[in-house]
Write a protein that holds these residues in place. Structure first.
Motif, short mmCIF file in Angstrom:
data_model
loop_
_atom_site.label_atom_id
_atom_site.label_comp_id
_atom_site.label_asym_id
_atom_site.label_seq_id
_atom_site.Cartn_x
_atom_site.Cartn_y
_atom_site.Cartn_z
N ALA A 1 33.54 122.84 25.72
CA ALA A 1 33.33 122.11 24.47
C ALA A 1 34.12 120.80 24.49
CB ALA A 1 33.77 122.96 23.29
N PHE A 2 33.44 119.73 24.12
CA PHE A 2 34.06 118.41 24.01
C PHE A 2 33.63 117.76 22.71
CE2 PHE A 2 34.08 119.05 28.59
CZ PHE A 2 35.34 118.60 28.94
N ASP A 3 34.41 116.80 22.26
CA ASP A 3 34.10 116.05 21.05
C ASP A 3 33.13 114.93 21.41
OD1 ASP A 3 34.09 115.06 18.48
OD2 ASP A 3 36.00 114.04 18.67
N ILE A 4 31.85 115.31 21.58
CA ILE A 4 30.79 114.35 21.90
C ILE A 4 29.67 114.56 20.89
CG2 ILE A 4 31.38 114.21 24.35
CD1 ILE A 4 29.07 116.10 24.95
N PRO A 5 28.77 113.59 20.76
CA PRO A 5 27.69 113.71 19.78
C PRO A 5 26.81 114.94 20.03
CG PRO A 5 27.84 111.45 20.58
CD PRO A 5 28.75 112.28 21.45
N ALA A 6 26.27 115.48 18.95
CA ALA A 6 25.33 116.61 19.04
C ALA A 6 24.15 116.21 19.90
CB ALA A 6 24.87 117.01 17.65
N GLY A 7 23.66 117.16 20.67
CA GLY A 7 22.52 116.92 21.54
C GLY A 7 22.88 116.28 22.87
#
Length: 83
Positions: free
Chosen positions: A38-44
């Motif tokens: 899990a990373f803090d990146i945009p959904a999709g």
């Protein structure tokens, strides 16, 4: 991967994945055994490292002017492998 996407797709942290490139040239480009994190990146969105992900890049998928492989944006399907 985006944390919410992982939850929606029922993918656990460090779970093995199969990642398949989406292209219309009739060639199947697939990598098995990548691991979900899990990373803090945009959904999709998903991120991956190279050269491990090079097999996902269609040769015809390149920048128009420079002709270098367009490795920064490759549409893929992500499937969890059985735990």
């Amino acid at each position: 991967m985006n944390r919410d996407d992982m939850m929606r797709l029922n993918i656990a942290e460090d779970q093995a994945l199969t990642v398949t490139a989406v292209s219309n040239d009739g060639v199947t480009r697939c990598i098995e055994g990548l691991r979900a994190h899990a990373f803090d990146i945009p959904a999709g969105c998903a991120i991956g490292y190279y050269p491990e992900c090079n097999p996902l890049i269609p040769l015809a998928h390149h920048a128009k002017r420079s002709k270098v492989p367009a490795a920064k944006a490759i549409p893929v399907r992500v499937n969890a492998m059985p735990r």
